[in-house]
Enzyme design. Structure first.
Site, PDB file in Angstrom:
ATOM      1  N   ARG A  58      83.844 -54.409-103.210  1.00  0.00           N
ATOM      2  CA  ARG A  58      83.973 -52.977-103.479  1.00  0.00           C
ATOM      3  C   ARG A  58      83.127 -52.110-102.580  1.00  0.00           C
ATOM      4  O   ARG A  58      83.592 -51.115-102.040  1.00  0.00           O
ATOM      5  CB  ARG A  58      83.468 -52.645-104.894  1.00  0.00           C
ATOM      6  CG  ARG A  58      84.274 -52.941-106.010  1.00  0.00           C
ATOM      7  CD  ARG A  58      83.421 -53.348-107.197  1.00  0.00           C
ATOM      8  NE  ARG A  58      83.139 -54.756-107.039  1.00  0.00           N
ATOM      9  CZ  ARG A  58      83.921 -55.691-107.499  1.00  0.00           C
ATOM     10  NH1 ARG A  58      84.978 -55.405-108.184  1.00  0.00           N
ATOM     11  NH2 ARG A  58      83.637 -56.952-107.279  1.00  0.00           N
ATOM     12  N   THR A  59      81.846 -52.472-102.470  1.00  0.00           N
ATOM     13  CA  THR A  59      80.921 -51.580-101.773  1.00  0.00           C
ATOM     14  C   THR A  59      81.311 -51.453-100.308  1.00  0.00           C
ATOM     15  O   THR A  59      81.407 -50.349 -99.776  1.00  0.00           O
ATOM     16  CB  THR A  59      79.472 -52.083-101.934  1.00  0.00           C
ATOM     17  OG1 THR A  59      79.216 -52.269-103.328  1.00  0.00           O
ATOM     18  CG2 THR A  59      78.482 -51.093-101.370  1.00  0.00           C
ATOM     19  N   LYS A  86      71.602 -66.689 -84.776  1.00  0.00           N
ATOM     20  CA  LYS A  86      70.927 -67.348 -83.650  1.00  0.00           C
ATOM     21  C   LYS A  86      69.423 -67.104 -83.696  1.00  0.00           C
ATOM     22  O   LYS A  86      68.718 -67.359 -82.735  1.00  0.00           O
ATOM     23  CB  LYS A  86      71.489 -66.817 -82.326  1.00  0.00           C
ATOM     24  CG  LYS A  86      72.969 -67.081 -82.142  1.00  0.00           C
ATOM     25  CD  LYS A  86      73.431 -66.515 -80.803  1.00  0.00           C
ATOM     26  CE  LYS A  86      74.941 -66.614 -80.668  1.00  0.00           C
ATOM     27  NZ  LYS A  86      75.428 -65.791 -79.551  1.00  0.00           N
ATOM     28  N   ARG A 108      73.442 -53.624 -96.329  1.00  0.00           N
ATOM     29  CA  ARG A 108      73.168 -54.439 -97.518  1.00  0.00           C
ATOM     30  C   ARG A 108      72.401 -55.669 -97.056  1.00  0.00           C
ATOM     31  O   ARG A 108      72.789 -56.309 -96.074  1.00  0.00           O
ATOM     32  CB  ARG A 108      74.470 -54.853 -98.213  1.00  0.00           C
ATOM     33  CG  ARG A 108      74.231 -55.928 -99.271  1.00  0.00           C
ATOM     34  CD  ARG A 108      75.451 -56.189-100.103  1.00  0.00           C
ATOM     35  NE  ARG A 108      75.674 -55.107-101.062  1.00  0.00           N
ATOM     36  CZ  ARG A 108      76.510 -55.192-102.084  1.00  0.00           C
ATOM     37  NH1 ARG A 108      77.210 -56.290-102.288  1.00  0.00           N
ATOM     38  NH2 ARG A 108      76.648 -54.180-102.912  1.00  0.00           N
ATOM     39  N   HIS A 136      70.254 -49.866-105.441  1.00  0.00           N
ATOM     40  CA  HIS A 136      71.653 -49.775-105.014  1.00  0.00           C
ATOM     41  C   HIS A 136      72.086 -48.352-105.359  1.00  0.00           C
ATOM     42  O   HIS A 136      72.827 -48.118-106.314  1.00  0.00           O
ATOM     43  CB  HIS A 136      72.465 -50.812-105.798  1.00  0.00           C
ATOM     44  CG  HIS A 136      73.866 -51.024-105.304  1.00  0.00           C
ATOM     45  ND1 HIS A 136      74.444 -50.251-104.329  1.00  0.00           N
ATOM     46  CD2 HIS A 136      74.802 -51.941-105.679  1.00  0.00           C
ATOM     47  CE1 HIS A 136      75.696 -50.688-104.128  1.00  0.00           C
ATOM     48  NE2 HIS A 136      75.921 -51.705-104.936  1.00  0.00           N
TER      49      HIS A 136
HETATM   50  C1  NCD Z   1      76.571 -55.275-107.564  1.00  0.00           C
HETATM   51  C2  NCD Z   1      75.607 -55.642-106.468  1.00  0.00           C
HETATM   52  O1  NCD Z   1      75.990 -56.131-105.413  1.00  0.00           O
HETATM   53  O2  NCD Z   1      74.433 -55.376-106.680  1.00  0.00           O
HETATM   54  N1  NCD Z   1      77.879 -55.191-107.147  1.00  0.00           N
HETATM   55  C3  NCD Z   1      78.336 -54.026-106.589  1.00  0.00           C
HETATM   56  O3  NCD Z   1      77.820 -53.527-105.612  1.00  0.00           O
HETATM   57  N2  NCD Z   1      79.365 -53.423-107.191  1.00  0.00           N
HETATM   58  C4  NCD Z   1      76.391 -56.071-108.785  1.00  0.00           C
HETATM   59  C5  NCD Z   1      76.535 -57.570-108.727  1.00  0.00           C
HETATM   60  O4  NCD Z   1      76.569 -58.171-107.668  1.00  0.00           O
HETATM   61  O5  NCD Z   1      76.625 -58.152-109.813  1.00  0.00           O
END
Ligand code: NCD
Length: 316
Positions: A58-59, A86, A108, A136
């Site tokens: 999703r993100t 590497k 991320r 997040h």
């Molecule tokens: C979350 C995350 O990556 O922190 N997912 C997300 O971004 N929608 C929650 C998760 O991984 O459970």
């Protein structure tokens, strides 16, 4: 303008007015995203690079769509194939990308604090798409927009965040945001999944779902983040579902109009019953995904405005 940040690294540094500014602009993008032609020009001419060192559905997809709809040139770095493999450090990779003059960097990373460190080294706006168990921010913002639309307000609500709080950056960002907007936050879960120094969070803590969910307006479920656990934090998934999985019976003690949320990815039959997740009268999980695109458009738009204003100042 009320949004003055150069980066979006977490909810912690944001003032309530800045949160409201993002949500208000996001409303405008919700409307745009429902039109047939979805293009705007807010990021035209700018370059956005997405660097995901951890898997994401999703993100990553929503940051990509958000950038494209606003006219940015969007590039997804294939981190699996990158020089990190590497032995290049995160900072060296970032400096290499920085030399290509990106304007927005979406990152991320599995380590808490890695995105903050990176932001100190580059010249562009950095957005944290999740760092370890730290923050997040765009998830908390999309959750806030979903709640505000469903409940008609984002203050004086009672919200239960349930499950694996200890390993959850979603929980941390939401606790910050909901607290800043003057809501009552409850954390519900087994003691093994509660963070240390929970007393510092300004929340109420419950071990029992029935007590924790009583009369709440919002129930937010979290996944068991096994990739961040070393060793056994829960006896078995069956036992966990029995005590902490959200089903109709446990939800019955919440307010009649309580909504159910989940950031995804969802494990049906572990933290949530599939029927509840799909119940269009209670679950807003799909709306959360929709709001995710709009909130990311708004955040990138506001950061780009600040970026332009700073560049104009330097040029003057
Ligand atoms: C979350 C995350 O990556 O922190 N997912 C997300 O971004 N929608 C929650 C998760 O991984 O459970």
């Amino acid at each position: 303008m009320s949004f003055t940040q150069s980066h979006l690294l977490g909810i912690e540094p944001l003032a309530p007015a800045e949160i409201t500014a993002i949500l208000d602009l996001a409303e405008h993008y919700v409307a745009l995203n429902r039109r047939e032609v979805k293009h705007a020009e807010a990021l035209a001419g700018l370059t956005q690079i997405n660097m995901f060192f951890e898997s994401s559905t999703r993100t990553q997809a929503s940051f990509e769509i958000a950038g494209q709809r606003l006219g940015a040139d969007v590039m997804n770095m294939a981190m699996q194939a990158s020089s990190i493999k590497k032995g290049e450090t995160l900072i060296d990779t970032a400096m290499t990308l920085n030399a290509m003059h990106p304007d927005l960097l979406v990152v991320r990373h599995p380590q808490s604090g890695a995105v903050d460190l990176l932001a100190q080294k580059v010249n562009c706006a950095v957005l944290n798409a999740g760092d370890g168990r730290h923050e997040h921010p765009t998830q908390a913002l999309l959750d806030a927009l979903t709640i505000r639309r469903a409940k008609g307000r984002l203050h004086r609500l009672s919200i239960a965040i349930c499950g694996d709080i200890a390993h959850s950056r979603v929980a941390r960002s939401n606790i910050q945001l909901l607290g800043k907007m003057e809501n009552r936050v409850r954390l519900v879960g087994p003691p093994t999944l509660m963070p240390a120094r929970i007393g510092d969070f300004g929340v109420e803590v419950f071990e029992d779902m029935e007590e924790g969910l009583r009369d709440v307006d919002v129930v937010m479920m979290l996944r068991l983040q096994r990739e961040r656990m070393d060793g056994g934090f829960v006896p078995s998934e069956r036992e966990y579902y029995f005590r902490y999985g959200l089903d109709a019976e446990k939800l019955a003690v919440a307010r009649d109009d309580a909504i159910v949320m989940h950031p995804g990815p969802m494990n049906r039959g572990v933290e949530i019953d599939g029927e509840i997740a799909d119940d269009i009268n209670r679950s807003v999980i799909r709306e959360q995904v929709e709001m995710g695109v709009a909130v990311r458009m708004a955040a990138m738009d506001l950061l780009a405005r600040n970026l332009r204003a700073r560049t104009a100042e330097v040029m003057a």
